[in-house]
Design a protein around this motif. Sequence first.
Motif, mmCIF file in Angstrom:
data_model
loop_
_atom_site.group_PDB
_atom_site.id
_atom_site.type_symbol
_atom_site.label_atom_id
_atom_site.label_comp_id
_atom_site.label_asym_id
_atom_site.label_seq_id
_atom_site.Cartn_x
_atom_site.Cartn_y
_atom_site.Cartn_z
ATOM 1 N N GLU A 1 0.960 -1.151 0.032
ATOM 2 C CA GLU A 1 -0.118 0.125 0.030
ATOM 3 C C GLU A 1 0.760 1.160 -0.013
ATOM 4 O O GLU A 1 0.235 2.392 -0.512
ATOM 5 N N LYS B 1 -9.148 -12.424 -2.573
ATOM 6 C CA LYS B 1 -9.946 -11.154 -2.300
ATOM 7 C C LYS B 1 -10.835 -10.919 -3.559
ATOM 8 O O LYS B 1 -12.038 -10.464 -3.340
ATOM 9 N N ASP C 1 -6.197 -3.853 -5.692
ATOM 10 C CA ASP C 1 -5.858 -4.302 -4.287
ATOM 11 C C ASP C 1 -6.526 -6.031 -4.101
ATOM 12 O O ASP C 1 -6.734 -6.614 -3.286
ATOM 13 N N TRP D 1 -1.883 0.679 -6.552
ATOM 14 C CA TRP D 1 -2.844 0.010 -6.979
ATOM 15 C C TRP D 1 -3.314 0.089 -8.247
ATOM 16 O O TRP D 1 -3.479 -0.762 -9.009
ATOM 17 N N THR E 1 -5.323 -9.045 -3.798
ATOM 18 C CA THR E 1 -4.438 -9.881 -3.569
ATOM 19 C C THR E 1 -4.868 -11.360 -3.672
ATOM 20 O O THR E 1 -5.895 -11.836 -3.490
ATOM 21 N N ASN F 1 -1.150 -7.526 -4.227
ATOM 22 C CA ASN F 1 -1.554 -6.485 -4.986
ATOM 23 C C ASN F 1 -0.628 -5.395 -5.453
ATOM 24 O O ASN F 1 0.588 -5.893 -4.986
#
Length: 714
Positions: A205, A354, A327, A286, A329, A282
Amino acid sequence: MMRNVQRAACAAIAVLCLSACSREPVANNESDLQPVTGTRIVSAEQGEWLSHGRDYAEQRFSPLTQINDQTVKELGLAWFAPLPTRRGIEATPLMADGVLYVTASWGHVLAFDARSGEPLWHFDPKVPKDYGVRGCCDAVNRGAALWGDKVYAASYDGRLNALDRNTGELVWQVDTRLNTEDPYTVTGAPRIVNGLVIIGNGGAELGVRGYVTAYDAESGEQRWRFFTVPGNPAEGFEDATQARIAKTWYGQWWENGKGGGTAWDSFAFDPALNLLYIGVGNGSSWNRKIRSEGKGDNLFLSSIVAVKADTGEYVWHYQTTPGDSWDYTATQHMILADIAIDGEPRKVIMQAPKNGFFYVLDRESGELLSAEKYMPVNWASHVDMETGRPVEAPGLRDGSFPGMIQPAPSGAHNWQPMSYSPKTGLVYIPAMVSGAIYADDFSAKDRGGVWNTNYAIAPMLEVPDAVPVEQRAQMGEMLLKSVLVARDPASNREVWRAEGGYFSSSGLLSTAGNLLFQGDLDGIFRARAADTGKVLWQTDVQGGLMASPMSYSLDGEQYIAVAQGWGGISGLPYGAVSGPRNMINISRLMVYKLGAEAELPSVEVTEQRLPKPTLEPGTDEQRAEGRELFNLYCSVCHGGNAISAGLISDLRYRINDLGDSWQAIVRDGAMASLGMPARGEFVSESEAEAIKAYVIEQARLGHERGEKRLVPAR
Ligand code: CA
């Protein structure tokens, strides 16, 4: 002698250990600790729990049957012990030779007598608290690993610690970070295969390049490192695989976000194939438009990668979300099992990443066997079984996709471990219905030290001030709702489901006693019938649960253990949508057995009204500037609209006290030891004043709404 030293070191914990802790002598002594080996992990005795997911297949299934669908109504609390931190607890305890090992936030490691709960030792990695801001999702730790005479766990600041199982003393320590500048954190549990400690890291992130490292369990010497995304070609690729995957990247990916692809949680190992499976995260940033000029699959983002366990050499991969931009992942829990598909026995690996599809793959070849939605998904219509690729929704990439994308960045399933019962043949997923609006935001390119997604995401951080409090809570439950799902992996169809409350409920444990254990954020710990989902037993544990329960047996008695401590991402940015929930962090280890009658001490809570701010709220311009800066630098921890989700200080409640020292706190790190880092590098004096003006205004609005919260009476 050594035992006395340990007891003295644990005095602080022992004092807090209330009446439920027995004072019987510890049954085991040093000579009773048998070396943990690969053979022992593979052929784990029924009563043992030697590795994160119990064994290398990571099924999280206990073969014990004393506690079962008939007897579970007699289940009671045997003992409990406080944990020394006040952040989220995501750890699964381990049990070997009568000792229960558990990790707490930051990478603390504790050992308890598994029968009585007597604390044996406690290792504090002493992570500087202002390192906390370098991670995305709370200073959590998911567990330890056992090998030989040592126990291994990583600390949040990237160190891997090897401790003596008898004493908790540090035997060796390595810094697993590529460098000290990039915001690497480690929250995952190590796995130990063929004498190598396997560990990844997080940070995608905020901008890091992901990799997995293997260290010699005896010496701590590095044996191999596998990069999950390529580096700067000008610096030369580490191996042929890196050169190959770099062809799936465009632009200067090594500059903005450094690629990401962190392996921050899941691994699995097949000893017969000698393959290690890595769940890869991820992209960073992003948004693929910034990361890779809007094109390319960007290997190995969002992939399951199989490597040779002894060398880290690439064998196969399956990418769940090519060119991930949301995101999505694939770090979620992976389970190995041998199941019959269309009448043919297959060695499979299963994952519910996810992105909302449940995947069943052949774990020897990587061949996709099935992929079906297990939660609401609208970013892709289905997975094409010919190509193995998702068929994306029209407009998804060009920004014309209307409204909310499902799932949200928090995923249709996050780190909370699944469970597979060979007895019912079902996989249990602690899933979530979720959705979010992603809007391109390129204003913050290359900023350091904060989330770097290149999206404005709603409603993750902020909602319009005019939305009433009650409606916010409904909004939260609509956008982030827990669902427990049982799926038959052979047909990849759902068998039963149970709707839950806000956000994800805890990780899972299934047992041969036809039971499935799970806790939730509202503080209820339950056992269901594994075949039907019917609730058979439940108990109020006073505070939220996130971690997976586990089970062990000693002297003919079966125990269920679970580490408690609400927090994680659900405790950080979502204050504006979580509403006034009674989610209290009580960090402790709880152990249950049949016929036990210990009781948890009562928790006193008091209601606190949001005080009226006594400070001047600045000008309109200041507040508008402050709002933007707050969303950029502060809201990930302190909450959207400056409404804390509970884990980190709600600034609105404290602004009257903090106002005078605001500059020193925000810019100079006056509260660094409590976790608030110095932000002077990013925030000027006038910008800090603008943020203050925004917080004062939010305090005023909250006060006028009559906001209040429940706080533990201390
Ligand atoms: Ca992520």
